[in-house]
Design an enzyme around this catalytic site. Structure first.
Site, mmCIF file in Angstrom:
data_model
loop_
_atom_site.group_PDB
_atom_site.id
_atom_site.type_symbol
_atom_site.label_atom_id
_atom_site.label_comp_id
_atom_site.label_asym_id
_atom_site.label_seq_id
_atom_site.Cartn_x
_atom_site.Cartn_y
_atom_site.Cartn_z
ATOM 1 N N HIS A 64 84.950 47.748 -93.864
ATOM 2 C CA HIS A 64 85.968 49.161 -94.655
ATOM 3 C C HIS A 64 86.379 47.773 -95.285
ATOM 4 C CE1 HIS A 64 85.610 52.377 -91.232
ATOM 5 N NE2 HIS A 64 84.641 51.942 -91.785
ATOM 6 N N GLU A 66 89.490 48.185 -96.231
ATOM 7 C CA GLU A 66 90.677 47.797 -96.193
ATOM 8 C C GLU A 66 90.610 46.509 -95.631
ATOM 9 O OE1 GLU A 66 90.728 52.718 -95.622
ATOM 10 O OE2 GLU A 66 89.532 51.064 -94.743
#
Length: 146
Positions: A64, A66
């Site tokens: 992901h 993040e």
């Protein structure tokens, strides 16, 4: 948020491109990330499907935005930083955000707010004292020609 949005353009995910940008307490850019396969894994050889047998979908392979932003950071520490992200973080990214000492999340979309994953994220963030808020556009237009 503009940098996070621009980072989404790097993602090869055909259904959900996500970007993230970590900034210091004084708003200096520390790191960016987007959702994609780990380094060394071909975007063309692994699946991007959302449905099917788990091994034939993207969910077991994609890193992901993040988490990529956290892993891409090469400085001494990001404690007290803020992260701008185009989608509210999942529970796994939330764990990394909390562990690294990031104190604020500014997100653009919370389209999965009713899912267990996001509900768990918000429970952990509340317990850890991490602030999260939806991004409020400031009315600027950015145009890029490539």
């Amino acid at each position: 948020m503009g940098i996070a949005l621009l980072s989404t353009e790097r993602s090869k995910d055909p259904s959900t491109s996500v970007g993230a940008c970590i900034v210091s307490e004084d708003n200096k850019i520390l790191s960016v990330g987007y959702n994609g396969m780990p380094i060394g894994i071909s975007d063309d050889e692994f699946p991007w499907s959302r449905e099917g047998h788990p091994l034939d979908t993207k969910y077991l392979y994609v890193c992901h935005a993040e988490l990529n932003a956290i892993l891409n950071y090469t400085g001494i520490g990001i404690k007290g930083a803020k992260i701008y992200t185009t989608l509210f973080p999942c529970n796994e990214c939330t764990k990394a955000i909390i562990q690294k000492g990031i104190k604020e999340i500014i997100y653009k979309s919370d389209k999965y707010s009713e899912t267990d994953i996001v509900i768990a994220s918000k429970k952990m963030l509340d317990a850890a004292g991490v602030v999260y808020r939806q991004y409020t556009p400031i009315g600027r237009d950015i145009t890029l020609s490539l």
